[in-house]
Scaffold this motif. Structure first.
Motif, PDB file in Angstrom:
ATOM      1  N   SER A 224      -3.836 -24.158  55.228  1.00 50.47           N
ATOM      2  CA  SER A 224      -4.357 -24.506  53.902  1.00 50.47           C
ATOM      3  C   SER A 224      -4.847 -25.954  53.874  1.00 50.47           C
ATOM      4  O   SER A 224      -5.897 -26.254  53.287  1.00 50.47           O
ATOM      5  CB  SER A 224      -3.280 -24.300  52.830  1.00 50.47           C
ATOM      6  OG  SER A 224      -2.880 -22.953  52.754  1.00 50.47           O
ATOM      7  N   ALA A 225      -4.095 -26.857  54.500  1.00 44.44           N
ATOM      8  CA  ALA A 225      -4.496 -28.271  54.550  1.00 44.44           C
ATOM      9  C   ALA A 225      -5.802 -28.437  55.328  1.00 44.44           C
ATOM     10  O   ALA A 225      -6.711 -29.168  54.906  1.00 44.44           O
ATOM     11  CB  ALA A 225      -3.386 -29.105  55.187  1.00 44.44           C
ATOM     12  N   ILE A 226      -5.899 -27.754  56.456  1.00 44.52           N
ATOM     13  CA  ILE A 226      -7.125 -27.832  57.259  1.00 44.52           C
ATOM     14  C   ILE A 226      -8.321 -27.304  56.477  1.00 44.52           C
ATOM     15  O   ILE A 226      -9.403 -27.911  56.467  1.00 44.52           O
ATOM     16  CB  ILE A 226      -6.948 -27.040  58.579  1.00 44.52           C
ATOM     17  CG1 ILE A 226      -5.887 -27.713  59.461  1.00 44.52           C
ATOM     18  CG2 ILE A 226      -8.270 -26.922  59.329  1.00 44.52           C
ATOM     19  CD1 ILE A 226      -5.497 -26.895  60.674  1.00 44.52           C
ATOM     20  N   LEU A 227      -8.133 -26.195  55.789  1.00 40.10           N
ATOM     21  CA  LEU A 227      -9.216 -25.609  54.996  1.00 40.10           C
ATOM     22  C   LEU A 227      -9.655 -26.549  53.878  1.00 40.10           C
ATOM     23  O   LEU A 227     -10.848 -26.636  53.554  1.00 40.10           O
ATOM     24  CB  LEU A 227      -8.765 -24.275  54.411  1.00 40.10           C
ATOM     25  CG  LEU A 227      -8.659 -23.106  55.396  1.00 40.10           C
ATOM     26  CD1 LEU A 227      -7.942 -21.924  54.736  1.00 40.10           C
ATOM     27  CD2 LEU A 227     -10.044 -22.683  55.875  1.00 40.10           C
ATOM     28  N   ALA A 228      -8.694 -27.262  53.262  1.00 35.76           N
ATOM     29  CA  ALA A 228      -9.039 -28.201  52.195  1.00 35.76           C
ATOM     30  C   ALA A 228      -9.955 -29.307  52.713  1.00 35.76           C
ATOM     31  O   ALA A 228     -10.910 -29.705  52.034  1.00 35.76           O
ATOM     32  CB  ALA A 228      -7.768 -28.799  51.589  1.00 35.76           C
ATOM     33  N   PHE A 229      -9.693 -29.785  53.932  1.00 32.86           N
ATOM     34  CA  PHE A 229     -10.572 -30.803  54.531  1.00 32.86           C
ATOM     35  C   PHE A 229     -11.916 -30.200  54.938  1.00 32.86           C
ATOM     36  O   PHE A 229     -12.963 -30.853  54.821  1.00 32.86           O
ATOM     37  CB  PHE A 229      -9.889 -31.443  55.741  1.00 32.86           C
ATOM     38  CG  PHE A 229      -8.806 -32.426  55.379  1.00 32.86           C
ATOM     39  CD1 PHE A 229      -9.105 -33.591  54.677  1.00 32.86           C
ATOM     40  CD2 PHE A 229      -7.476 -32.202  55.733  1.00 32.86           C
ATOM     41  CE1 PHE A 229      -8.112 -34.509  54.345  1.00 32.86           C
ATOM     42  CE2 PHE A 229      -6.476 -33.106  55.407  1.00 32.86           C
ATOM     43  CZ  PHE A 229      -6.794 -34.257  54.707  1.00 32.86           C
ATOM     44  N   VAL A 230     -11.904 -28.957  55.406  1.00 32.52           N
ATOM     45  CA  VAL A 230     -13.150 -28.276  55.776  1.00 32.52           C
ATOM     46  C   VAL A 230     -14.053 -28.115  54.555  1.00 32.52           C
ATOM     47  O   VAL A 230     -15.285 -28.146  54.662  1.00 32.52           O
ATOM     48  CB  VAL A 230     -12.850 -26.906  56.417  1.00 32.52           C
ATOM     49  CG1 VAL A 230     -14.111 -26.065  56.568  1.00 32.52           C
ATOM     50  CG2 VAL A 230     -12.184 -27.095  57.783  1.00 32.52           C
ATOM     51  N   TRP A 231     -13.442 -27.950  53.386  1.00 33.66           N
ATOM     52  CA  TRP A 231     -14.187 -27.797  52.128  1.00 33.66           C
ATOM     53  C   TRP A 231     -15.207 -28.927  51.937  1.00 33.66           C
ATOM     54  O   TRP A 231     -16.277 -28.726  51.352  1.00 33.66           O
ATOM     55  CB  TRP A 231     -13.181 -27.747  50.986  1.00 33.66           C
ATOM     56  CG  TRP A 231     -13.741 -27.576  49.606  1.00 33.66           C
ATOM     57  CD1 TRP A 231     -14.956 -27.061  49.253  1.00 33.66           C
ATOM     58  CD2 TRP A 231     -13.084 -27.928  48.374  1.00 33.66           C
ATOM     59  NE1 TRP A 231     -15.094 -27.050  47.892  1.00 33.66           N
ATOM     60  CE2 TRP A 231     -13.970 -27.578  47.325  1.00 33.66           C
ATOM     61  CE3 TRP A 231     -11.841 -28.474  48.068  1.00 33.66           C
ATOM     62  CZ2 TRP A 231     -13.641 -27.787  45.981  1.00 33.66           C
ATOM     63  CZ3 TRP A 231     -11.503 -28.675  46.735  1.00 33.66           C
ATOM     64  CH2 TRP A 231     -12.395 -28.341  45.713  1.00 33.66           C
ATOM     65  N   ILE A 232     -14.902 -30.114  52.447  1.00 32.20           N
ATOM     66  CA  ILE A 232     -15.795 -31.271  52.289  1.00 32.20           C
ATOM     67  C   ILE A 232     -17.183 -30.978  52.855  1.00 32.20           C
ATOM     68  O   ILE A 232     -18.201 -31.399  52.293  1.00 32.20           O
ATOM     69  CB  ILE A 232     -15.190 -32.518  52.971  1.00 32.20           C
ATOM     70  CG1 ILE A 232     -13.874 -32.901  52.286  1.00 32.20           C
ATOM     71  CG2 ILE A 232     -16.175 -33.688  52.957  1.00 32.20           C
ATOM     72  CD1 ILE A 232     -13.127 -34.033  52.976  1.00 32.20           C
ATOM     73  N   GLY A 233     -17.222 -30.249  53.944  1.00 33.54           N
ATOM     74  CA  GLY A 233     -18.500 -30.020  54.621  1.00 33.54           C
ATOM     75  C   GLY A 233     -19.227 -28.757  54.211  1.00 33.54           C
ATOM     76  O   GLY A 233     -20.291 -28.443  54.755  1.00 33.54           O
ATOM     77  N   ILE A 234     -18.696 -28.009  53.255  1.00 31.41           N
ATOM     78  CA  ILE A 234     -19.308 -26.736  52.865  1.00 31.41           C
ATOM     79  C   ILE A 234     -20.315 -26.973  51.735  1.00 31.41           C
ATOM     80  O   ILE A 234     -19.961 -27.459  50.661  1.00 31.41           O
ATOM     81  CB  ILE A 234     -18.241 -25.727  52.418  1.00 31.41           C
ATOM     82  CG1 ILE A 234     -17.252 -25.463  53.559  1.00 31.41           C
ATOM     83  CG2 ILE A 234     -18.890 -24.423  51.973  1.00 31.41           C
ATOM     84  CD1 ILE A 234     -16.097 -24.561  53.174  1.00 31.41           C
ATOM     85  N   LYS A 235     -21.590 -26.599  51.979  1.00 33.99           N
ATOM     86  CA  LYS A 235     -22.660 -26.876  51.015  1.00 33.99           C
ATOM     87  C   LYS A 235     -23.493 -25.645  50.672  1.00 33.99           C
ATOM     88  O   LYS A 235     -24.547 -25.775  50.038  1.00 33.99           O
ATOM     89  CB  LYS A 235     -23.602 -27.965  51.578  1.00 33.99           C
ATOM     90  CG  LYS A 235     -22.925 -29.213  52.077  1.00 33.99           C
ATOM     91  CD  LYS A 235     -22.260 -30.012  50.966  1.00 33.99           C
ATOM     92  CE  LYS A 235     -21.644 -31.309  51.498  1.00 33.99           C
ATOM     93  NZ  LYS A 235     -20.915 -32.058  50.454  1.00 33.99           N
ATOM     94  N   ASN A 236     -23.058 -24.463  51.079  1.00 39.81           N
ATOM     95  CA  ASN A 236     -23.870 -23.272  50.826  1.00 39.81           C
ATOM     96  C   ASN A 236     -23.017 -22.135  50.273  1.00 39.81           C
ATOM     97  O   ASN A 236     -21.780 -22.163  50.359  1.00 39.81           O
ATOM     98  CB  ASN A 236     -24.589 -22.826  52.105  1.00 39.81           C
ATOM     99  CG  ASN A 236     -23.624 -22.550  53.246  1.00 39.81           C
ATOM    100  OD1 ASN A 236     -22.871 -21.577  53.239  1.00 39.81           O
ATOM    101  ND2 ASN A 236     -23.633 -23.434  54.242  1.00 39.81           N
ATOM    102  N   THR A 237     -23.688 -21.132  49.747  1.00 42.43           N
ATOM    103  CA  THR A 237     -23.003 -20.024  49.072  1.00 42.43           C
ATOM    104  C   THR A 237     -22.064 -19.266  49.998  1.00 42.43           C
ATOM    105  O   THR A 237     -20.901 -18.998  49.665  1.00 42.43           O
ATOM    106  CB  THR A 237     -24.033 -19.046  48.476  1.00 42.43           C
ATOM    107  OG1 THR A 237     -24.838 -19.743  47.520  1.00 42.43           O
ATOM    108  CG2 THR A 237     -23.333 -17.871  47.792  1.00 42.43           C
ATOM    109  N   GLY A 238     -22.574 -18.898  51.195  1.00 43.89           N
ATOM    110  CA  GLY A 238     -21.751 -18.145  52.142  1.00 43.89           C
ATOM    111  C   GLY A 238     -20.498 -18.900  52.542  1.00 43.89           C
ATOM    112  O   GLY A 238     -19.405 -18.325  52.619  1.00 43.89           O
ATOM    113  N   GLY A 239     -20.659 -20.191  52.802  1.00 50.70           N
ATOM    114  CA  GLY A 239     -19.524 -21.006  53.206  1.00 50.70           C
ATOM    115  C   GLY A 239     -18.472 -21.104  52.121  1.00 50.70           C
ATOM    116  O   GLY A 239     -17.262 -21.049  52.398  1.00 50.70           O
TER     117      GLY A 239
END
Length: 425
Positions: free
Chosen positions: A313-328
């Protein structure tokens, strides 16, 4: 160190308790299945549906309030309504626990049901910030607090080897609520208005809350009155670190649930119509995250399941920073919803494994939930204050950092309980 089994805990509770006219039934009489036992799960499911489920729905209301009659309020101020609601849900358990122990289960459920339904009806006619704070924040929060302890306490007395799994099914009610209530609100609000959309939700709550009042029954009463506080528990490193982990975990855990809709709409990643469904996707994935890991936790031990899921969950929260599109974003909602779901469903059974006997489980559960409640109280308003500066990256990083700290403290608690990695804890 070997994990304490439920059977041992109940034996210890009987040995330690003072004589009482009402003693727990022998462990051999615990149903661990059957119609009556699973009816308790169904009743607890509806209690979660209308307590945690309403908390999980607040993100939809936050987005609506910001775009309508609370447009002049900051995101941080609006999030205080949902944060106080969630805080009261957890912190009231410190008081409702002893009330439940005293045999007033039906009173708690009846009072809680009235407050959450009444609070939602009052929310439907609110026009100002402080009206919403009183109705949706305080009234619904207090009612949810009355419903929460019965929802976790009853189920645990009907199951032994299936305890985590049964609790997970009951806890999935919160995810179901977080799926259907935002969709109902998003679909009805443009057609019949905010007031009637909220009233429809209140009527559904009223109908479903008749189920626990009808089917749920207390199987055993505690042999002694529960204490509100046990200072000696904090001398135990596993329990102390676990409680600290609860604080930091809930500080960051619900940020996506409160802000994901605003994020995708403000960043023009999705239309407002599609963006409203991201909260439902989060909660739908969380449903499976509260059942599947709990089923496995009965075999691995709750701690051994909770720590890795928290890390992901922590890793995914940081990954969220780089998500800029609908699919992501959709993939993020599915994965984060699934792995973060364990943080709500597994702590009750984890507290059992950290307790020397059943006589102190209720007290320790209330203490641990208090830490979680304070985390929920401050986390989302802090995220809103960060957002006021225009920094979505700051919000996402704060979420990831809080859950990461929780993971570290949970890992310390796990290793303090047993240094053997393969042991069932």
């Amino acid at each position: 160190m070997s994990v304490v089994q439920p059977a041992d805990l109940e034996k210890d509770a009987r040995d330690d308790a003072s004589p009482s006219p009402v003693q727990p039934s022998p462990v051999s009489t615990i149903p661990n299945g059957g119609v009556i036992a699973w009816l308790q799960v169904a009743g607890a499911f509806t209690l979660f549906l209308n307590s945690w489920g309403i908390v999980n729905t607040f993100g939809a209301y936050q987005t609506y309030y910001k775009s309508s009659f609370l447009a002049n309020e900051s995101d941080s101020n609006i999030s205080w309504i949902g944060s106080i609601q969630a805080f009261l849900l957890l912190i009231i358990g410190v008081v409702t626990g002893p009330i439940y122990d005293a045999g007033y289960f039906n009173v708690l459920v009846a009072v809680g049901s009235f407050l959450v339904v009444f609070g939602m009806f009052m929310t439907s006619i609110c026009k100002t910030y402080w009206e919403l704070m009183l109705a949706q924040g305080l009234c619904v929060g207090l009612g949810s607090g009355c419903l929460f302890i019965p929802s976790v306490a009853i189920v645990s007395t009907y199951f032994t080897t299936k305890k985590s799994f049964a609790t997970g099914i009951a806890a999935s009610g919160s995810s179901v609520g977080g799926v259907i209530y935002p969709i109902i609100f998003a679909q009805l609000q443009p057609k019949i208005g905010f007031g009637w959309a909220t009233r429809v939700i209140a009527f559904i709550m009223l109908g479903t809350l008749l189920i626990p009042l009808t089917v749920m029954r207390v199987r055993v009463k505690p042999a002694q009155t529960r204490r509100l506080f046990e200072l000696a528990a904090f001398k135990e490193v596993p329990f102390t670190m676990f409680s600290v982990g609860e604080f930091f975990g809930f500080m960051g855990l619900y940020i996506p649930f409160f802000y994901i809709q605003s994020y995708v709409i403000n960043k023009n990643i999705m239309s407002s119509h599609l963006g409203f469904y991201m909260l439902s996707i989060l909660n739908a994935a969380s449903l499976f995250g509260r059942v599947i890991p709990n089923f496995l936790a009965d075999k691995t031990g709750p701690f051994n399941m909770l720590v890795p899921c928290s890390l992901i969950s922590a890793i995914l929260a940081f990954v969220w920073i780089g998500i800029k599109n609908t699919g992501g974003i959709i993939v993020f909602c599915i994965l984060y919803g699934f792995f973060s779901g364990t943080f709500v469903s597994l702590p009750p059974t984890t507290v059992v494994s950290l307790s020397p006997n059943m006589g102190v489980v209720g007290t320790r559960m209330g203490m641990s939930f208090s830490f979680a409640g304070f985390g929920l109280l401050v986390g989302n308003p802090v995220a809103g204050a960060i957002l006021k500066s225009g920094s979505w990256v700051g919000v996402q990083a704060f979420c990831g950092a809080a859950v990461a700290i929780a993971t570290v403290t949970m890992a310390i608690a796990r290793l303090s309980k047993s240094a053997t990695l393969m042991s069932k804890v």
